[in-house]
Design an enzyme around this catalytic site. Structure first.
Site, short mmCIF file in Angstrom:
data_model
loop_
_atom_site.label_atom_id
_atom_site.label_comp_id
_atom_site.label_asym_id
_atom_site.label_seq_id
_atom_site.Cartn_x
_atom_site.Cartn_y
_atom_site.Cartn_z
CE LYS A 36 -4.02 1.99 2.38
NZ LYS A 36 -4.97 1.85 3.50
CB SER A 81 -8.21 3.56 2.31
OG SER A 81 -7.38 3.09 3.35
CB SER A 103 -8.30 0.73 5.23
OG SER A 103 -9.01 1.92 5.05
N1 GLN Z 1 -13.22 4.21 5.96
C1 GLN Z 1 -12.51 4.57 7.13
C2 GLN Z 1 -12.08 6.01 7.06
O1 GLN Z 1 -12.31 6.63 6.09
C3 GLN Z 1 -11.36 3.65 7.37
C4 GLN Z 1 -10.12 3.97 6.63
C5 GLN Z 1 -8.94 3.19 7.04
O2 GLN Z 1 -9.03 2.17 7.72
N2 GLN Z 1 -7.75 3.68 6.66
O3 GLN Z 1 -11.53 6.54 7.97
#
Ligand code: GLN
Length: 469
Positions: A69, A146, A171
């Site tokens: 990532k 994400s 994410s």
């Molecule tokens: N969807 C969540 C957010 O926008 C989780 C994102 C993540 O785990 N990086 O914060």
């Protein structure tokens, strides 16, 4: 191809790892043109690693292609956390998790697409100038986020491959669910965050995304453990996760989270998750319904207050002076910082900076951030109370099937945040959780979420092993 089998062949020199890596890179470029899973393909690094490995093929991941990532630092490879504010930034060191895989012979093939700094659940909030990854089963739909690029490439790769993702509030498991792969998020502190671009320090975790749970077990074993460069890592022994995959589950009890079924949850999702539960039942697992009322009532609000508060301070360092994007300094510093930040941060990043800064302001801090932290402790206790009786708690990973980009466009920010209703609880509690694919509806994958108590990763591998048999 099975990773263990592949590694064996590399070590026996039955596979020419340099030729193989060239083919992998060519495939990735082609896949990327079509699906946008990479922000950067690290051909030069991959080939030099392959050449070294050809001379000395060692390590438990010898020759395995690893995508990372974008928010994890890879030495010498542009690493941007999916943000234009880090355009041109090439770290001078590897994140610990990355280094540990390299030490085991992994070949780093590139940086995967994500929501800017992790801000999203669909990988549609990509940084300015970056492409949105497309769902491997239907290009009009999202990969989840994400870690969307990691999910997508893991699904489409037809070569030995694993990906490293990051989760703050879901994410890893969210894109794993939408892309139909395994995604694993460990106990907070189990894997070093050294070299990870922070989203929210008290929540961030690093974990594997793979096709098979046995590959995840291997990667988690390799990346877990104490790191003297990272003060929140846990100094306790790492279980041999792979050994737990084949442990009998007969008589184990799991809890089905009742708030995660019914209203607001797609019927097809519920149906398939219940099929998954039945599969566990067939293997001898017993289940009861359990309730997590605090998570349902306060989970999303608590998560977003903490996540945004922490991220608003973390993003302060991106000001056009130290890392990434720069500009000409013609004015005073404050104007210069504003210019660089206005130009390079995306809309969602700006929204989170504003809300997070507000929630931390003198006078509001006790009312918002500190209160959210107190609720978080209550949520941890709510989970803990169930783990006295149950080995794991089960729910869908996402309440819906992968949505189309058109559907996502219509969502308000609040509706976007509500997509995390299933995943924020285990993330707030810092408890390990895994997404397992439990089938498809109209060709779209459905994921089941299993959460275990702190440092009980082994339970998830034991239960997850049922799905590989
Ligand atoms: N969807 C969540 C957010 O926008 C989780 C994102 C993540 O785990 N990086 O914060």
């Amino acid at each position: 191809m099975d990773i263990n089998e592949f590694v064996k062949q590399v070590k026996n020199k039955e596979i020419d790892i340099v030729e193989h890596t060239k083919q992998v890179l060519a495939k990735c470029k082609k896949i990327n043109d079509e699906y946008h899973y990479f922000n950067e393909i690290s051909s030069e690094l991959a080939l030099s690693q392959a050449q070294n490995l050809k001379k000395n093929p060692v390590g438990r991941l010898a020759g395995v292609a690893v995508s990372v990532k974008d928010c994890l630092c890879v030495k010498g490879v542009q690493s941007r956390g999916g943000s234009a504010v880090l355009n041109g930034y090439k770290p001078v060191f590897n994140a610990t998790a990355v280094q540990k895989l390299i030490d085991e012979g992994a070949i780093i093939i590139g940086k995967t697409a994500q929501d800017e700094f992790g801000f999203g659940s669909f990988s549609t909030n990509v940084g300015n100038g970056l492409d949105i990854p497309l769902n491997p089963f239907d290009k009009t739909r999202a990969c989840g986020g994400s870690s969307g690029g990691s999910g997508g490439i893991t699904q489409v790769a037809d070569f030995a491959h694993v990906s490293l993702g990051e989760s703050t509030g879901g994410s890893i498991v969210a894109p794993a669910s939408f892309c139909g792969v395994v995604g694993f998020c460990p106990t907070y502190g189990r894997v070093s965050r050294y070299g990870l671009m922070d989203y929210a320090n008290s929540l961030d975790k690093i974990g594997a995304m793979t096709k098979k749970i046995s590959d995840t077990a291997l990667v988690q074993e390799l990346i877990s453990g104490y790191d003297n460069k990272e003060s929140t890592t846990l100094n306790s022994p790492v279980d041999k996760y792979s050994d737990w995959l084949s442990q009998d589950v007969k008589g184990q009890r799991i809890g089905i989270i009742k708030e995660c079924f019914g209203e607001g949850v797609d019927e097809q999702v519920s149906k398939h998750v219940w099929n998954g539960i039945k599969k566990l039942e067939d293997a001898g697992v017993k289940y009861d319904e359990v309730s997590l009322p605090l998570v349902k009532k306060y989970g999303v609000e608590t998560y977003y207050l903490i996540a945004m508060s922490e991220t608003s301070t973390n993003l302060a360092k991106y000001c056009g002076m130290r890392y990434g994007a720069h500009d000409k300094l013609k004015e005073g510093f404050n104007d210069y910082f504003s210019k660089v930040r206005s130009k390079n941060f995306g809309k969602e990043a700006k929204r989170r900076i504003i809300i997070g800064t507000f929630a931390r302001m003198a006078g509001f801090r006790d009312a918002y951030y500190m209160k959210a932290m107190a609720v978080r402790t209550k949520i941890i206790n709510e989970y803990k109370s169930h783990f006295k009786k149950y080995k794991a708690l089960v729910s869908p990973t996402m309440p819906i099937l992968p949505p189309t980009f058109k559907e996502i466009e219509k969502l308000t920010p609040l509706q976007n945040y509500m997509m995390d209703i299933m995943t924020v609880g285990s993330n707030l509690a810092g408890m390990p959780h895994v997404n397992i694919n439990v089938g498809k509806s109209n060709g779209l994958p459905v994921g089941m979420l299993m959460t275990a108590d702190h440092l009980k990763e082994r339970r998830l591998f034991q239960l997850g092993g049922v799905f590989e048999k």
